[in-house]
Design an enzyme around this catalytic site. Sequence first.
Site: not given
Length: 470
Positions: A318-320
């Site tokens: 989700w963060h990258g």
Amino acid sequence: MVFSSVVFLFRFLPLFFILYYLAPKRMKNFILFLGSLFFYAWGEPVYVLLMLFSTIVDYTHGRMLERLSGKRAAKCVLLSSVLINLLVLCFFKYADFLIQTVNLFFDTKLPLLNLPLPIGISFYTFQTMSYTIDVYRGEAQVQKNLLDFGVYVTMFPQLIAGPIVKYREVQKQLHSRGVNLCEISEGMKRFCIGLGKKVLLANSLGELWTLISESNLRQISVLTAWIGILAFAFQIYFDFSGYSDMAIGLGRMLGFIFPENFKYPYISGSVTEFWRRWHISLGSWFREYVYIPLGGNRKGLARQLLNILVVWLLTGIWHGAGWNFLLWGLWFAVALVLEKAFLGKLLSWLPKGVGILYTLFVVLGGWVLFALDTPAGILGYFRAMFGMTGVLIDGQALYLGREYLLLFLIAAAASMPFFGKVVEKLKKSGSGFGIAVYGLGEKVIPTVLLLLSIAGIVDATYNPFLYFRF
């Protein structure tokens, strides 16, 4: 348009609030919707259409779920909503990463799409998904007014960086909310505190991290490497928590109550506790919509550990779109699994200080994976941190330590609840002196922070925002 910019503070925000406060009650949502679209379009004019597409898709699915409530077809509608949201998110955020992975493992030469990442897509996608899921579960009422639902999705204070607000948390406020001088004053104070965190602490410490991380990692000393990762740890905390404070403050000024997103995470006695205090709204989202539906802790320890692993791999992604984020998620998954298996009980028997040091060690290691996106950079930095460069302390480390010692001390104090406890004691004290000090401080401190932040913004050439890429 970021909150810590001249354009936002002196052009957009004053004009928006003049229009918003002068508008009659029935027009406030319309003004907020148009203002939010303008705010987003300032940096993403084309991707406004994508955000509106997500808005219409989930509004329509919500209405369909209402009509099909209790029927088997409702589950198909829910799956349709989730699938569309995830496909949009994956296409814009992960398409090039998947192509690069295929090219790497299968020795192909597929061309990259080179799509710019829509700002805030991870945040507003999770919000719209939570709406349809909650409607399906019967935990939220269907929103029949498209404008009101559009306000929920596009609301500019928390659009680009959260906190992730579930629809049921604000559904009543979308229809009826009051704005008074007391709420506006509280919101302004919270905004000023967040702006100070971002400009005065995060930006200054971020410059130090950039200086060290861009150095020759084969030559930096152990002390320099630890100074650097401590600087990044404080930078990302004050950057993100500062934006959350500003979002919560702006929400108060509009009549909304947004959930808290941070609760002094660096005083945690375990990694489990850390993630109850850091980015609380994201952790709550994954727990409610992924971990619990997978079975949570209800199906035995082995299944619980597997569920934790799945959730944290997803949290990392989700963060990258990068292998470093996947490794970052796996890093914390392993720590959490070990704590659930046996380490948590051991930490509970040890002094709290030992748990805090252990947690900081794990978290700082995680920040290396988070901040550096190449294997060479990650390995090089770990080598420097653990003395494999052969230099423990050098002149650069001593110089940086002297120059930034005061800033580190202020950052450390600001990341602990000490000042908050003092304020609460003064606020609740029965003495005239305590109340007078509190009254003076609540007026002077936000004002000073605002003035210093404005001076920093006008003078600064370094003003990034780390969570824009998510």
